[in-house]
Design a protein around this motif. Structure first.
Motif, PDB file in Angstrom:
ATOM      1  N   ASN A 292      -1.825  -5.821  -6.200  1.00  0.00           N
ATOM      2  CA  ASN A 292      -2.148  -4.598  -5.202  1.00  0.00           C
ATOM      3  C   ASN A 292      -0.987  -4.099  -4.664  1.00  0.00           C
ATOM      4  OD1 ASN A 292      -4.837  -5.706  -5.090  1.00  0.00           O
ATOM      5  ND2 ASN A 292      -4.292  -7.346  -3.802  1.00  0.00           N
ATOM      6  N   GLU A 293       0.222  -4.544  -4.450  1.00  0.00           N
ATOM      7  CA  GLU A 293       1.332  -3.884  -3.990  1.00  0.00           C
ATOM      8  C   GLU A 293       2.492  -4.295  -4.574  1.00  0.00           C
ATOM      9  OE1 GLU A 293       3.449  -2.933   0.428  1.00  0.00           O
ATOM     10  OE2 GLU A 293       1.805  -4.378   0.239  1.00  0.00           O
ATOM     11  N   GLN A 295       6.996  -3.665  -4.746  1.00  0.00           N
ATOM     12  CA  GLN A 295       8.178  -3.366  -4.130  1.00  0.00           C
ATOM     13  C   GLN A 295       9.317  -3.262  -4.922  1.00  0.00           C
ATOM     14  OE1 GLN A 295       8.999  -6.702  -1.613  1.00  0.00           O
ATOM     15  NE2 GLN A 295       8.966  -8.485  -3.323  1.00  0.00           N
ATOM     16  N   ARG A 340       4.934  -7.470  -4.944  1.00  0.00           N
ATOM     17  CA  ARG A 340       5.375  -8.040  -3.689  1.00  0.00           C
ATOM     18  C   ARG A 340       5.387  -9.615  -3.685  1.00  0.00           C
ATOM     19  NH1 ARG A 340       7.212  -6.145   1.032  1.00  0.00           N
ATOM     20  NH2 ARG A 340       6.567  -3.845   0.152  1.00  0.00           N
TER      21      ARG A 340
END
Length: 345
Positions: A292-293, A295, A340
């Motif tokens: 989803n995300e 980093q 992340r």
């Protein structure tokens, strides 16, 4: 018998004259000694102690006229109260024998901190009036020396007064010595300087050139790590287009960091206080992972050494140790986009 009587009479008349001549010579020496000791102590091993409770002044003999030759006068000012400082202000009428090669060798006045024997300054000549001096405690020592040649005028006059330490935070740093400032205030003052020369001039206004030379004097015994690890590694991408995209993606880039915060050294001041380091930054819009995300995290970290000026408070006494030192800071050389919360690459 007549001849013997004449001899005895002549001897009796000559005796008082010799005595008078000896007494006159002794009186002259005492007068000369009194002239020397009227405003201090001639013996360099002794000093005249002056209790300071109000404003006052000391001066070279015969001020503002030519002072005598071949003198050593010592004063020790002692405040009547313990928790106060003594401030010295030189009269604008100041003139002693000129220095030789910018060194006061012959006639000079110097101020000493009695607690640790530090010479706060030595002055001569007539080019400029010495700046204000403040004791580190409730005592301060002043010494005046003149040699047997070339006395000058007008000499010197030093006005003294009491300074209350609780008001030091509102006093300009130009009045208070840097060593008298709290560490946080001193750190703020040090940070404001844009050049090392200006900084050392502020820290040591009377010997800044010597301190600057000592700072950069080569030390063959120990070579700083910054010289050994001076080269920076460079990562080259063959695809120029991709590299241009990476400039706005997850890449190492310049960040300014506070040395005190990075090293957790709040007991030390560094100059410059901040340095540029490579740290991972940017976005991960082109993240290849199914999450989803993403980093941006470092995938290759190295420590690099930077040579900076270090200021540390002296133990037990006021003052600062000044030295060039190497500080090791983390640099991110390679970065990756990861999901992340995921620590892997």
């Amino acid at each position: 018998m007549l001849l013997l009587g004449l001899l005895l009479l002549t001897s009796a008349l000559a005796g008082p004259r010799l005595g008078t001549r000896a007494e006159s010579s002794l009186s002259s020496k005492l007068q000369h000694s009194s002239d020397k000791e009227q405003n201090g102590v001639q013996d360099p091993q002794h000093e005249r102690i002056i209790t300071v409770s109000t404003n006052g002044s000391i001066h070279s003999p015969r001020f503002p006229h030519t002072y005598p030759r071949n003198m050593v006068l010592v004063w020790r000012l002692v405040a009547a109260e313990e928790n106060v400082w003594i401030q010295l202000t030189f009269d604008e009428r100041f003139g002693l024998e000129d220095p030789e090669d910018d060194i006061c060798k012959y006639d000079f006045v110097e101020v000493e901190e009695p607690s640790d024997g530090t010479i706060l300054g030595r002055w001569c000549g007539s080019g400029s009036v010495p700046g204000k001096q403040i004791s580190k405690g409730n005592q301060i020592r002043i010494r005046f020396v003149s040699d047997e040649y070339f006395p000058s005028e007008p000499g010197f006059c030093i006005h003294y007064n009491i300074v209350m330490p609780q008001f030091t935070e509102t006093v300009s740093p130009s009045v208070l010595p840097p060593s008298a400032l709290p560490l946080d205030l001193l750190n703020n003052a040090v940070t404001a300087f844009s050049t090392l020369e200006d900084l050392i001039r502020y820290l040591e206004p009377d010997r800044w050139q010597l301190d600057l030379e000592d700072l950069y004097r080569p030390t063959w015994q120990l070579l700083g790590k910054a010289f050994v690890f001076g080269r920076k590694s460079r990562v080259v991408d063959l695809n120029l287009l991709k590299e241009e995209v990476r400039l706005y993606s997850c890449t190492p880039r310049n960040f300014s960091v506070s040395i005190r915060e990075e090293l957790k050294r709040t007991d030390t001041i560094f100059w410059p206080g901040c340095l540029l380091v490579k740290r991972c930054g940017g976005n991960c819009a082109c993240c290849l992972h199914n999450c989803n995300e993403c980093q941006c995290v470092p995938s290759k970290v190295t420590k690099k050494y930077h040579e900076v000026l270090q200021l540390r408070p002296k133990s037990g006494v006021r003052g600062l140790h000044k030295s060039l030192t190497d500080v090791a800071l983390e640099h991110h050389e390679e970065c990756d986009c990861v999901c992340r919360g995921h620590t892997g690459g």
